[in-house]
Design a protein around this motif. Structure first.
Motif, PDB file in Angstrom:
ATOM      1  N   ARG A  73       0.941  -1.384   0.099  1.00 37.34           N
ATOM      2  CA  ARG A  73      -0.478   0.139  -0.172  1.00 37.34           C
ATOM      3  C   ARG A  73       1.037   1.169   0.532  1.00 37.34           C
ATOM      4  NH1 ARG A  73      -2.774  -1.297   5.148  1.00 37.34           N
ATOM      5  NH2 ARG A  73      -0.981  -1.419   6.635  1.00 37.34           N
ATOM      6  N   ASN A  74      -0.031   2.721  -0.184  1.00 37.64           N
ATOM      7  CA  ASN A  74       1.194   3.965  -0.456  1.00 37.64           C
ATOM      8  C   ASN A  74       0.734   4.102   0.814  1.00 37.64           C
ATOM      9  OD1 ASN A  74       1.867   6.252  -1.111  1.00 37.64           O
ATOM     10  ND2 ASN A  74       0.545   6.249  -2.781  1.00 37.64           N
ATOM     11  N   ILE A  75       1.871   4.594   1.461  1.00 40.03           N
ATOM     12  CA  ILE A  75       1.905   4.981   3.027  1.00 40.03           C
ATOM     13  C   ILE A  75       1.670   6.923   2.353  1.00 40.03           C
ATOM     14  CG2 ILE A  75       1.543   3.338   4.276  1.00 40.03           C
ATOM     15  CD1 ILE A  75       4.670   4.204   4.932  1.00 40.03           C
ATOM     16  N   GLY A  76       2.160   7.583   0.967  1.00 39.38           N
ATOM     17  CA  GLY A  76       3.046   8.493   0.257  1.00 39.38           C
ATOM     18  C   GLY A  76       4.176   8.725   1.529  1.00 39.38           C
ATOM     19  N   LYS A  77       4.156  10.274   2.233  1.00 41.44           N
ATOM     20  CA  LYS A  77       5.349   9.870   3.010  1.00 41.44           C
ATOM     21  C   LYS A  77       5.521   9.823   4.311  1.00 41.44           C
ATOM     22  CE  LYS A  77       5.851  13.153  -0.651  1.00 41.44           C
ATOM     23  NZ  LYS A  77       6.406  13.031  -1.793  1.00 41.44           N
ATOM     24  N   GLU A  78       5.063   9.204   4.827  1.00 36.23           N
ATOM     25  CA  GLU A  78       5.242   8.695   6.210  1.00 36.23           C
ATOM     26  C   GLU A  78       6.903   7.967   6.382  1.00 36.23           C
ATOM     27  OE1 GLU A  78       2.973   5.602   8.506  1.00 36.23           O
ATOM     28  OE2 GLU A  78       2.194   6.826   7.421  1.00 36.23           O
ATOM     29  N   LYS A  79       7.210   7.792   6.791  1.00 33.71           N
ATOM     30  CA  LYS A  79       8.543   7.385   6.927  1.00 33.71           C
ATOM     31  C   LYS A  79      10.008   7.724   6.038  1.00 33.71           C
ATOM     32  CE  LYS A  79       7.102   3.462   9.854  1.00 33.71           C
ATOM     33  NZ  LYS A  79       7.617   3.786  11.069  1.00 33.71           N
ATOM     34  N   LEU A  80       9.113   8.533   4.710  1.00 33.22           N
ATOM     35  CA  LEU A  80      10.077   9.180   4.204  1.00 33.22           C
ATOM     36  C   LEU A  80      11.574   9.426   5.278  1.00 33.22           C
ATOM     37  CD1 LEU A  80      10.574   9.294   1.134  1.00 33.22           C
ATOM     38  CD2 LEU A  80       9.773  11.573   0.959  1.00 33.22           C
ATOM     39  N   ASP A  81      11.243  10.538   6.002  1.00 36.59           N
ATOM     40  CA  ASP A  81      12.289  10.832   6.357  1.00 36.59           C
ATOM     41  C   ASP A  81      13.725  10.208   7.260  1.00 36.59           C
ATOM     42  OD1 ASP A  81      11.888  13.572   6.096  1.00 36.59           O
ATOM     43  OD2 ASP A  81      10.935  14.296   7.569  1.00 36.59           O
ATOM     44  N   GLU A  82      12.446   9.165   7.829  1.00 38.24           N
ATOM     45  CA  GLU A  82      13.306   7.536   8.503  1.00 38.24           C
ATOM     46  C   GLU A  82      14.827   6.967   7.823  1.00 38.24           C
ATOM     47  OE1 GLU A  82      12.328   4.414  11.463  1.00 38.24           O
ATOM     48  OE2 GLU A  82      10.414   5.651  10.680  1.00 38.24           O
ATOM     49  N   ILE A  83      13.093   7.265   6.333  1.00 34.00           N
ATOM     50  CA  ILE A  83      14.259   5.932   5.057  1.00 34.00           C
ATOM     51  C   ILE A  83      15.512   6.406   4.300  1.00 34.00           C
ATOM     52  CG2 ILE A  83      14.174   5.330   2.908  1.00 34.00           C
ATOM     53  CD1 ILE A  83      11.327   4.723   3.149  1.00 34.00           C
ATOM     54  N   PHE A  84      15.285   8.236   4.326  1.00 33.76           N
ATOM     55  CA  PHE A  84      16.478   9.070   4.405  1.00 33.76           C
ATOM     56  C   PHE A  84      18.084   9.587   5.339  1.00 33.76           C
ATOM     57  CE2 PHE A  84      14.097  10.194   0.173  1.00 33.76           C
ATOM     58  CZ  PHE A  84      15.354  10.657  -0.983  1.00 33.76           C
ATOM     59  N   GLU A  85      17.138   8.912   5.768  1.00 38.16           N
ATOM     60  CA  GLU A  85      18.411   9.574   8.111  1.00 38.16           C
ATOM     61  C   GLU A  85      19.064   7.991   7.855  1.00 38.16           C
ATOM     62  OE1 GLU A  85      17.866   9.123  11.533  1.00 38.16           O
ATOM     63  OE2 GLU A  85      16.454  11.128  10.852  1.00 38.16           O
ATOM     64  N   LYS A  86      17.898   6.716   7.602  1.00 38.78           N
ATOM     65  CA  LYS A  86      19.001   4.929   7.606  1.00 38.78           C
ATOM     66  C   LYS A  86      19.721   4.939   6.733  1.00 38.78           C
ATOM     67  CE  LYS A  86      17.690   0.719   7.976  1.00 38.78           C
ATOM     68  NZ  LYS A  86      19.494   0.121   9.160  1.00 38.78           N
ATOM     69  N   ASN A  87      19.566   5.433   5.293  1.00 31.44           N
ATOM     70  CA  ASN A  87      20.029   5.098   3.965  1.00 31.44           C
ATOM     71  C   ASN A  87      20.663   6.491   3.376  1.00 31.44           C
ATOM     72  OD1 ASN A  87      18.781   1.970   3.044  1.00 31.44           O
ATOM     73  ND2 ASN A  87      17.036   3.626   4.052  1.00 31.44           N
ATOM     74  N   THR A  88      21.395   6.974   3.843  1.00 27.55           N
ATOM     75  CA  THR A  88      22.375   8.157   3.478  1.00 27.55           C
ATOM     76  C   THR A  88      22.159   8.747   1.437  1.00 27.55           C
ATOM     77  OG1 THR A  88      24.252   7.099   4.131  1.00 27.55           O
ATOM     78  CG2 THR A  88      22.887   8.846   5.709  1.00 27.55           C
ATOM     79  N   TYR A  89      22.816   7.374   0.737  1.00 31.14           N
ATOM     80  CA  TYR A  89      23.489   7.322  -0.484  1.00 31.14           C
ATOM     81  C   TYR A  89      21.982   8.276  -0.991  1.00 31.14           C
ATOM     82  CZ  TYR A  89      20.371   3.049  -0.828  1.00 31.14           C
ATOM     83  OH  TYR A  89      19.109   2.218  -0.921  1.00 31.14           O
ATOM     84  N   MET A  90      20.732   7.903  -0.727  1.00 27.94           N
ATOM     85  CA  MET A  90      19.649   9.031  -1.224  1.00 27.94           C
ATOM     86  C   MET A  90      19.880   9.528  -1.322  1.00 27.94           C
ATOM     87  SD  MET A  90      17.696   5.929  -2.129  1.00 27.94           S
ATOM     88  CE  MET A  90      16.183   7.170  -2.725  1.00 27.94           C
ATOM     89  N   GLN A  91      19.652  10.397  -0.047  1.00 30.46           N
ATOM     90  CA  GLN A  91      20.255  12.283  -0.304  1.00 30.46           C
ATOM     91  C   GLN A  91      21.203  12.600  -1.583  1.00 30.46           C
ATOM     92  OE1 GLN A  91      22.171  12.589   3.779  1.00 30.46           O
ATOM     93  NE2 GLN A  91      20.274  12.164   4.720  1.00 30.46           N
ATOM     94  N   GLN A  92      22.157  11.926  -1.841  1.00 36.19           N
ATOM     95  CA  GLN A  92      22.867  12.461  -3.434  1.00 36.19           C
ATOM     96  C   GLN A  92      22.367  11.736  -4.477  1.00 36.19           C
ATOM     97  OE1 GLN A  92      26.498   9.853  -2.837  1.00 36.19           O
ATOM     98  NE2 GLN A  92      27.684  10.881  -1.176  1.00 36.19           N
ATOM     99  N   ILE A  93      21.439  10.668  -4.332  1.00 34.83           N
ATOM    100  CA  ILE A  93      20.092  10.614  -6.012  1.00 34.83           C
ATOM    101  C   ILE A  93      19.261  11.634  -5.993  1.00 34.83           C
ATOM    102  CG2 ILE A  93      18.869   8.742  -6.154  1.00 34.83           C
ATOM    103  CD1 ILE A  93      20.488   6.403  -4.854  1.00 34.83           C
ATOM    104  N   TYR A  94      18.617  12.031  -4.894  1.00 35.60           N
ATOM    105  CA  TYR A  94      17.529  12.734  -3.918  1.00 35.60           C
ATOM    106  C   TYR A  94      17.821  13.968  -3.401  1.00 35.60           C
ATOM    107  CZ  TYR A  94      14.260   9.705  -7.435  1.00 35.60           C
ATOM    108  OH  TYR A  94      14.169   8.599  -8.183  1.00 35.60           O
ATOM    109  N   PRO A  95      18.884  14.697  -3.926  1.00 40.15           N
ATOM    110  CA  PRO A  95      19.116  15.868  -3.153  1.00 40.15           C
ATOM    111  C   PRO A  95      18.181  16.780  -2.914  1.00 40.15           C
ATOM    112  CG  PRO A  95      20.235  16.206  -5.069  1.00 40.15           C
ATOM    113  CD  PRO A  95      19.343  14.793  -5.140  1.00 40.15           C
ATOM    114  N   CYS A  96      17.318  17.586  -1.536  1.00 35.49           N
ATOM    115  CA  CYS A  96      17.452  18.634  -1.405  1.00 35.49           C
ATOM    116  C   CYS A  96      16.075  18.806  -1.191  1.00 35.49           C
ATOM    117  CB  CYS A  96      17.925  19.859  -2.316  1.00 35.49           C
ATOM    118  SG  CYS A  96      19.129  20.730  -1.704  1.00 35.49           S
ATOM    119  N   ASN A  97      14.887  19.343  -2.232  1.00 37.96           N
ATOM    120  CA  ASN A  97      13.534  19.054  -2.631  1.00 37.96           C
ATOM    121  C   ASN A  97      12.452  17.849  -3.650  1.00 37.96           C
ATOM    122  OD1 ASN A  97      13.680  20.628  -4.737  1.00 37.96           O
ATOM    123  ND2 ASN A  97      12.424  21.891  -4.285  1.00 37.96           N
TER     124      ASN A  97
END
Length: 194
Positions: A73-97
């Motif tokens: 199921r689609n849970i939208g943005k729920e857990k998105l910040d936690e996922i980016f915090e745990k998987n730091t490589y995602m910050q380089q793939i999708y920087p900023c906004n």
């Protein structure tokens, strides 16, 4: 193990023309409610997830594998910040906004198995359940017609059958599901389920 150790899984949905479609997806997070992963709204994968709300996945590492089939199921943005915090490589793939296009999906009701062949003479198989999925018995089972002849044991590659009882009992956590026992049984007492 799926999230922390293996991380990347091959995920299948039904694509164009009703054909299976697979892609590699990182399993980003897990908790008691399920397993979480991301995709972008513009991808065909997103559309398939929204329409089908079901996936099959398989992941393997070091002769150990996990396979799951279940509801998402689609849970939208729920857990998105936690996922980016745990998987730091995602910050380089999708920087900023730029991560605004991402949506979190939760695999919340699934069943499957863990399979370990790291010790080939003693494989290990075990069921996995997330949530309350519909589950079915899976494997080979010996029925009451068994006369204790032992032919099944003689052809079993893992010797995972207890033939000291009638009917014989197959250790489901070690069975390869090869079907040799069912093929040789003169009483046709062994059936495949699932």
């Amino acid at each position: 193990m799926l999230v922390e150790d293996i991380h990347s899984a091959i995920v299948a949905t039904i694509g164009a023309g009703g054909h299976p479609q697979t892609r590699a997806i990182d399993m980003m997070l897990w908790d008691e409610k399920g397993v979480y992963f991301l995709t972008a709204k513009g991808k065909a994968f997103y559309t398939q997830l929204m329409e089908q709300q079901y996936i099959a996945l398989c992941a393997t590492k070091d002769k150990k594998s996990i396979s799951l089939r279940g509801k998402v199921r689609n849970i939208g943005k729920e857990k998105l910040d936690e996922i980016f915090e745990k998987n730091t490589y995602m910050q380089q793939i999708y920087p900023c906004n730029t991560r605004d296009t991402l949506v979190v999906f939760q695999l919340y009701e699934a069943s499957g198995e863990y399979f370990d062949i790291s010790d080939p003479s003693h494989v290990t198989r075990d069921g996995i359940v997330i949530g309350q999925p519909e589950t079915m018995e899976n494997g080979y089972f010996v029925g009451e017609q068994c006369d204790g002849c032992g032919l099944c044991y003689s052809v079993c590659p893992q010797k995972c059958m207890d033939i000291s009882t009638k009917p014989a009992v197959i250790d489901q956590n070690r069975c390869l599901h090869c079907g040799r026992c069912a093929e040789i049984c003169p009483k046709q007492a062994i059936e495949k389920r699932g």
